[in-house]
Design a protein around this motif. Sequence first.
Motif, PDB file in Angstrom:
ATOM      1  N   ASN A  80       1.038   3.563  -2.997  1.00 65.00           N
ATOM      2  CA  ASN A  80      -0.154   4.271  -3.491  1.00 65.00           C
ATOM      3  C   ASN A  80      -0.106   5.744  -3.115  1.00 65.00           C
ATOM      4  OD1 ASN A  80      -1.106   1.776  -4.397  1.00 65.00           O
ATOM      5  ND2 ASN A  80      -2.273   1.410  -2.510  1.00 65.00           N
ATOM      6  N   SER A 118       5.038   7.211  -4.528  1.00 66.56           N
ATOM      7  CA  SER A 118       4.303   7.069  -5.795  1.00 66.56           C
ATOM      8  C   SER A 118       5.161   7.567  -6.949  1.00 66.56           C
ATOM      9  CB  SER A 118       2.987   7.846  -5.748  1.00 66.56           C
ATOM     10  OG  SER A 118       2.140   7.338  -4.745  1.00 66.56           O
ATOM     11  N   ARG A 158       0.808  -1.223   0.000  1.00 66.45           N
ATOM     12  CA  ARG A 158       0.000   0.000   0.000  1.00 66.45           C
ATOM     13  C   ARG A 158       0.842   1.275   0.000  1.00 66.45           C
ATOM     14  NH1 ARG A 158      -4.045  -1.855   4.892  1.00 66.45           N
ATOM     15  NH2 ARG A 158      -4.968  -3.674   3.849  1.00 66.45           N
ATOM     16  N   TYR A 208      -1.010   7.557   0.624  1.00 66.11           N
ATOM     17  CA  TYR A 208      -1.076   6.570   1.711  1.00 66.11           C
ATOM     18  C   TYR A 208       0.035   6.863   2.718  1.00 66.11           C
ATOM     19  CZ  TYR A 208      -1.335   2.266   4.338  1.00 66.11           C
ATOM     20  OH  TYR A 208      -1.469   1.351   5.348  1.00 66.11           O
TER      21      TYR A 208
END
Length: 499
Positions: free
Chosen positions: A446, A467, A443, A449
């Motif tokens: 992303n 990211s 995660r 996050y």
Amino acid sequence: MNKIRNALKSVRVKLFITLSLVILLIIIFLILVNNFVFGQFYLYSKTKALRSVYKVVNNYYNSMQDVDIEYQLERIAIKNNFDIVVKNEQNVNVYTSNRDFFSTLGQMNELSSRFYTDEGKVIEKGNTFTIKKMKDNKIGVTFVVLSAKLDNGYLLYIRIPITTIEESVKISNNFLYLMAGITILIAAVIVSYVSRKFTDPILELNDIAKNMSHLDFSHKYKITNADDEINNLGKSINIMSDKLEKTIKQLRNTNIELEKDIEEKSKIDEMRKSFISDVSHELKTPIALIQGYSEGLLENVNSDKESRRFYAEVILDETNKMDKLVKQLLELMKLEYGKREFNDTKFNIVELEKEVIRKSKVILEEEKIEIKFNQTEEINVYADDFYIEQVITNYITNAIKHVKEVNGQKIIKIENIVNIDKNKVRIKIFNTGDKIKEENIARIWNRFYKVDESRNRENGGTGIGLSFVKAIMSNYENNYGVVNKENGVEFYFELDLKI
């Protein structure tokens, strides 16, 4: 059984069978003609010859010239294989072609009685002559016999045996049977060769057509010097194949361009939706702050100059953060959707790492973080140094935010591992601290996050740094990731070596 059926469908087999049947029918026709026509034609020819001889003999006896009649009659008999007998009014032999006078005379007397008793089959009958087909049972021979009365009153008898022609027909038929077998064998070889000459090009054209139906235009017909229909057809198929191949290539290119346009449009739509979603999500807080402090200024909540200055600084700070966030989002969108072109060059990754460490020196010293980086050897890589600097900066910034003391030390370690076989270098950045939970490892890449949601806005960052790393490495198709170590966390990414 299926093989036989498939063979019978072949043009070559059909052509062979057809030509063989034609040859066989011709031979059967010849045999039938030989049996039913040849005999009749022979009989007609001999009947005509008998009439001619009768006229010639009658002319001899009517002629006033001095003619050796016996010589002429003998010549005619020998030439035509005739038995000739001439009798006077008293039934006395005037001439016979057979020297055995008594034997011939007895036969002629018997023959004469047969004529007068209408025995035998009449072939032709005139005013002065009759031609019959008769069989002599004594000797078992069939004759064609002419009996006639000459102008001077003499009686003329001419006969010719026709048994020989029947034997000839039989011999001829047997010969035709033999020739039929030989002809069919020879014809089979010739027809097989000829049919192959015709069908091989057709089969080749058929294979080319099948390949064309599967959009395979690599096979072409081999053009020869023959100026025939098959060669012309082969030329036409080659031309058609070239034009189809060209047209289909154009269609494919057009289709690829169309797909690219559709994909491009889809990416733009997706990027727009994602951008709007991200901006609307992330700008809610700064907009609310700006709105609140702006209303405070308008309503003169704080009348002193210092308070109003504080309100203005908060509004400016939030505005700058919004500007930075929007620019970062736009850059991230371009990276993720392939809209950013990279200016790849050769550069020394070690020097770039040292430069990023130098820029972070102040905060490292403030946080009392020890940087372990002892790389001195030059490592040349091939990439866009601007974006690779962002990757390293994001990794080091992330390490600074999450580093914790372990055994009384805060450590960030940078290491370069060169793999010559794979032509890669792996850059690893380690920080001491807490491990990342397994469910969060996927995660953290992303957008927006954050593992630690409790961090305030001042120190928490935008949540899009990793990211950026993901988007840049995906464009280079190189590995990147994170690994939990015994006393901390290690992030890594790979680059291509420039040899």
